[in-house]
Design a protein around this motif. Structure first.
Motif, PDB file in Angstrom:
ATOM      1  N   ARG C  16       0.870  -1.185   0.000  1.00  0.00           N
ATOM      2  CA  ARG C  16       0.000   0.000   0.000  1.00  0.00           C
ATOM      3  C   ARG C  16       0.897   1.221   0.000  1.00  0.00           C
ATOM      4  O   ARG C  16       1.970   1.233   0.613  1.00  0.00           O
ATOM      5  N   LEU C  19      -1.145   7.101  -3.708  1.00  0.00           N
ATOM      6  CA  LEU C  19      -1.107   7.460  -5.121  1.00  0.00           C
ATOM      7  C   LEU C  19      -1.017   8.976  -5.242  1.00  0.00           C
ATOM      8  O   LEU C  19      -0.214   9.521  -5.980  1.00  0.00           O
ATOM      9  N   ARG C  24      -5.145   6.223  -1.757  1.00  0.00           N
ATOM     10  CA  ARG C  24      -4.110   5.239  -1.455  1.00  0.00           C
ATOM     11  C   ARG C  24      -4.302   3.974  -2.288  1.00  0.00           C
ATOM     12  O   ARG C  24      -5.429   3.545  -2.531  1.00  0.00           O
ATOM     13  N   PHE C  25      -3.193   3.418  -2.698  1.00  0.00           N
ATOM     14  CA  PHE C  25      -3.183   2.181  -3.467  1.00  0.00           C
ATOM     15  C   PHE C  25      -3.107   1.005  -2.501  1.00  0.00           C
ATOM     16  O   PHE C  25      -2.307   1.012  -1.574  1.00  0.00           O
ATOM     17  N   SER C  62      -8.857  -2.057  -9.632  1.00  0.00           N
ATOM     18  CA  SER C  62      -7.949  -1.290 -10.472  1.00  0.00           C
ATOM     19  C   SER C  62      -6.948  -2.186 -11.183  1.00  0.00           C
ATOM     20  O   SER C  62      -6.277  -1.766 -12.113  1.00  0.00           O
ATOM     21  N   GLU C  72      -6.080  -5.049  -6.926  1.00  0.00           N
ATOM     22  CA  GLU C  72      -5.596  -3.717  -6.565  1.00  0.00           C
ATOM     23  C   GLU C  72      -6.750  -2.728  -6.527  1.00  0.00           C
ATOM     24  O   GLU C  72      -7.698  -2.819  -7.307  1.00  0.00           O
ATOM     25  N   GLY C  74      -7.653   1.632  -5.715  1.00  0.00           N
ATOM     26  CA  GLY C  74      -7.189   2.992  -5.429  1.00  0.00           C
ATOM     27  C   GLY C  74      -8.298   3.644  -4.622  1.00  0.00           C
ATOM     28  O   GLY C  74      -9.389   3.844  -5.135  1.00  0.00           O
ATOM     29  N   VAL C 124      -9.032   4.764 -11.577  1.00  0.00           N
ATOM     30  CA  VAL C 124      -9.019   3.492 -10.836  1.00  0.00           C
ATOM     31  C   VAL C 124      -9.655   2.360 -11.648  1.00  0.00           C
ATOM     32  O   VAL C 124      -8.974   1.391 -11.986  1.00  0.00           O
ATOM     33  N   LEU C 156      -3.349  10.084 -10.751  1.00  0.00           N
ATOM     34  CA  LEU C 156      -3.138   8.749 -10.195  1.00  0.00           C
ATOM     35  C   LEU C 156      -2.263   7.916 -11.126  1.00  0.00           C
ATOM     36  O   LEU C 156      -2.380   8.052 -12.337  1.00  0.00           O
TER      37      LEU C 156
END
Lengths: 259, 338, 278
Positions: C16, C19, C24-25, C62, C72, C74, C124, C156
């Motif tokens: 994590r 981004l 946050r990723f 994502s 994943e 975002g 995303v 992003l």
């Protein structure tokens, strides 16, 4: 991990909300184990006044001493939570507020001798003096709603007090609609959380949880008027717990209806 | 379908015998209304009841129940302690309501919480006589061919009992001695006479046939604003409607440890928060939009989705709304009547 | 009960990072590798992410199913659940269930040109589509990727998209409303301004996908319509409140459709035809 530090305080009121907590006998260990309860006069001795994570306040503000206490408390606590209708809305003792008759009523009860210990004034909710983070209304509060929110607050989550109307829970209990039986019921404009206790005992809602998220006062008002209720009757009912919040809106509706 | 006869004076004995299979519920009087209550005492049973306050959906998706208990990240579905229940006295329109809920909950993405309760709830239908709020004949839900385990048709001193499922057959066999199997020509005649008479008893007619088009044409109608001004947004209509399935979720945790439960409670699209998303945007801020959604969903959307309206003509909305917003008045207003 | 659609599956946060400022990723995978490799979904679908004690919320996927083994997201910090998600660290476990929703009609995109238009957080779900089409490059025609952000710092997957610019089989155009860094090497201006660079579009054989903030849709769709692309070949993904993901809780309902089952991907025709959609 350090447990959150919490304090329970009581201003002017019957202390029924704090008593509601102490009455949760099956969960009492949870309540006291989940946090470090540093002050709870009604429940324990050796109370200390120090930095807090959460302060729970029961009762309304009626003296300068209480006002000073709130100003002393606010900087040393991260969150302030009002417990019950007194601290949220001013309580039953605020039912005659803003009529300008407080001094007359006060003198009638206490005589004209000056008060020396504290300086009393007309009952007000806590947020008239300090910022409040969360409100758990009710007269008294609902134990389950308290325990649910207490656990959330201890975990750092915001309080979650749904403001759907009493009718929702009233229907869950399969009560007959009291409005349809021409009773002066405030269910549709009052916030649920009480499990519709009064209507479940065939008593109309008196609004003790305060206004619902979206109170359609105009419609409730015309409905009650249609059923033959007069403005003073409706006003008295609304004032009992709703304090002054509802009144202004109702008054203008009444005036409009008179024209 | 197998059809049997049961003498009326044997009904209580029969229902009593069903306790070997599960808890027995049926219509009992509460104040001036009726509810489906537990029949510990069969003398409380009132077969002359009209609609109950809450429909039979309360057994299949209770107003409030736990879906999971959890401990840290381990979730356990609460499906084990669901009791067997027998609900007697379910009217044909309400069984149609169940068929709608069945489609809704059991077809795409079956809902195990509904499914398990449905499986463990025996539905014992009962014929009824309409009052001035019933319009099941208009919605064509006044007779029912499936969705029940047994259906009792009241013919003066006996019931014709339709066996609608394998479970229904098992339930009959608990006291087969109370039933008669020989349906005679006079029973048929009796039944037809009753049917004709009952059909003539419907006083209220609410024609829903053109509703999808009428709703579409009324999309911007001031009717919705008038209804929105009047609606108390109390949500009672959704609670009592046999086909309203919407719900809310909330996690309940214990103050001192990381265990808890995920609770599911009835919700209503009439409430302001219903379409509110994180960040604060509300897709249906105005009450008029919400009233419109409620009726669009019942009277138009369900037809698109399932081929028939989600109104069974039970009259609960007519009986419940304090400000007289219901299928009858809304349909009338949309069709241009006052 | 063999398959409870409501049962969250424990998944571990493996990576994590932020981004942008408030997005946050999160890269997560099921605890068992074997199960992780079975994950299957479509670009445009979403998962319900569950935090015990806090609740559940829907999040667009994502990642692309063409790179198996992980999921994943975002995620923007915007409510109670995301606030709590942001407190979690690598190796912590969350509940995930899904995938839900219709996703993009990938099969219909085959051999067609694709215009992917992104504004802000719309990157995303559309990153999933972009990576998927790039991973299966020979199945699709030309691919145009148009991404507009307010500032470089609000774009992003900036580095990833910058790297993709070197691919010759992708027409990638990145733009910012305003360059406040002085070091931005790409376009400056609104995403709609990028449409002038789209050459030789064969509208009947082109699909356009759009995702971004509500204000963007109208202007972007006007541009796409100008290209002559049919309304049912313009696709967008929508947002609604959801508690179940499977068309039961009712919160995402619009007319006769459930955003969670019938969407979240809708065509522009759907949007015009079904009132209340946007």
């Amino acid at each position: 991990m350090n447990k959150p530090k919490v304090g329970f305080y009581n201003l002017s009121g019957c202390s029924g909300c704090l008593l509601t907590i102490l009455n949760c006998e099956n969960q009492l260990l949870d309540v006291f184990n989940g946090a470090e309860v540093v002050s709870f006069l009604m429940a324990q001795s050796n109370n200390v006044e120090k930095e807090l994570d959460i302060a729970f306040i029961d009762g309304s503000v009626t003296t300068d001493e209480q006002e000073e206490f709130l100003h002393e408390l606010r900087p040393r606590t991260k969150k302030v939570v009002c417990l019950g209708s007194c601290s949220c809305y001013g309580g039953v003792q605020a039912m005659e507020n803003e009529k300008g008759t407080w001094l007359k009523r006060f003198n009638k009860v206490y005589g004209k001798k000056p008060f020396k210990v504290v300086k009393p004034f007309e009952s007000k909710p806590v947020d008239a003096f300090i910022p409040v983070d969360y409100y758990l209304p009710g007269c008294p509060i609902d134990a389950d709603q308290f325990l649910y929110n207490y656990a959330r607050l201890l975990r750092g989550l915001p309080a979650d007090v749904p403001k759907t109307p009493v009718c929702l829970e009233c229907k869950w209990h399969e009560n007959e609609c009291l409005l349809l039986k021409d009773k002066l019921c405030l269910g549709p404009v009052t916030s649920a959380g009480c499990k519709a206790k009064c209507p479940s005992h065939n008593l109309p809602c008196i609004g003790c949880f305060g206004p619902a998220d979206e109170s359609n006062l105009t419609s409730e008002f015309s409905l009650l008027k249609e059923k033959g209720y007069t403005f003073p009757e409706i006003e008295r009912k609304l004032r009992l717990f709703g304090g002054v919040k509802f009144i202004k809106q109702f008054k203008s509706l009444w005036k409009k209806a008179q024209k | 379908m197998k059809v049997l006869k049961l003498k009326k004076h044997n009904l209580n004995d029969y229902l009593d015998s069903l306790r070997v299979w599960g808890e027995v519920y049926g219509p009992v009087k509460q104040g001036e209304k009726y509810i489906y209550g537990q029949l510990d005492d069969l003398s409380k049973l009132d077969t002359k009841m009209l609609r109950t306050i809450l429909p039979v959906k309360k057994f299949l998706m209770p107003p409030k129940f736990n879906t999971f208990t959890f401990d840290e990240n381990k979730y356990k579905a609460e499906l084990e302690n669901i009791p067997n229940r027998i609900v007697f006295g379910v009217h044909p329109c309400e069984i149609h309501g169940l068929l709608i809920l069945d489609k809704f909950f059991l077809e795409r993405f079956p809902d195990p919480f509904y499914g398990e309760r449905r499986r463990k709830t025996a539905i014992l239908g009962l014929s009824c006589v309409p009052d001035d709020k019933c319009f099941a004949k208009s919605t064509n839900t006044h007779y029912v061919e499936s969705g029940f385990d047994l259906a009792f048709n009241d013919l003066d001193n006996y019931y014709l009992v339709w066996v609608g499922s394998s479970l229904g057959d098992d339930l009959v066999r608990i006291r087969l001695d109370l039933f008669e199997e020989d349906i005679k020509e006079k029973d048929l005649k009796h039944y037809m006479e009753w049917r004709n008479w009952r059909d003539s008893q419907y006083k209220l007619n609410v024609n829903l046939t053109a509703m999808p088009d009428i709703m579409e044409l009324n999309y911007s109608s001031p009717v919705w604003d008038e209804l929105g001004d009047k609606c108390l947004s109390c949500g009672a209509c959704s609670m009592v409607c046999p086909t309203c399935p919407c719900y809310n979720m909330s996690d309940q945790i214990r103050p001192s440890q990381f265990t808890g439960k995920r609770e599911r409670t009835w919700d209503s699209c009439m409430f302001k928060q219903f379409a509110l998303v994180a960040g604060g945007h509300n897709f249906r801020e105005a009450r008029s939009q919400r009233v419109r959604l409620w009726y669009t969903h019942k009277l138009k959307a369900f037809i698109t989705e399932f081929g028939k309206a989600a109104c069974i003509g039970c009259g609960r909305c007519i009986d419940t709304c304090p400000v007289d917003i219901n299928v009858k008045t809304v349909v009338k207003a949309l069709k241009g009547g006052k | 009960m063999a398959n409870n659609v409501y049962l969250p599956e424990p998944m571990r946060i493996v990576r994590r990072y932020d981004l942008i400022d408030d997005v946050r990723f999160f890269q997560v995978r099921p605890l068992e590798m074997e199960r992780a490799l079975q994950l299957n979904y479509l670009p445009g679908q979403f998962m319900m992410v569950s935090l015990a004690g806090v609740g559940e919320a829907p999040f667009s996927i994502s990642s692309t199913p063409s790179r198996p083994g992980l999921l994943e997201f975002g995620i923007r910090k915007v409510g109670i659940i995301t606030e709590e998600l942001f407190k979690l660290k690598e190796n912590e476990v969350i509940g995930v269930r899904g995938p839900f929703g219709n996703g993009f009609p990938i099969d219909k995109f085959e051999k067609k040109d694709l215009i992917i238009v992104v504004g802000g957080l719309g990157a995303v779900p559309l990153r999933s589509l972009l990576l998927y089409t790039l991973d299966n490059r020979d199945r699709f025609g030309r691919i145009f990727f148009l991404y507009g952000a307010r500032r470089p710092a609000e774009m992003l997957f900036r580095r990833e998209f910058m790297e993709l610019k070197s691919r010759e089989d992708l027409h990638s155009m990145l733009t910012v409303d305003k360059d406040d860094t002085g070091r931005w090497t790409e376009q400056v201006g609104l995403v709609t301004a990028l449409f002038k660079n789209l050459k030789d579009i064969d509208p009947q054989n082109t699909y356009a996908t759009v995702c971004g903030p509500p204000v963007m849709y109208k202007f972007v769709i006007d541009e796409i319509i100008k290209l002559g692309i049919p309304k049912h070949q313009i696709l967008m993904t929508l947002e609604r409140r959801m508690h179940c993901g499977v068309g039961k809780c009712g919160h995402c309902v619009i007319g006769s459709i459930y955003t969670c089952m019938d969407g979240p991907v809708f065509s522009y025709w759907d949007v015009m035809h079904m009132k209340d959609l946007i």
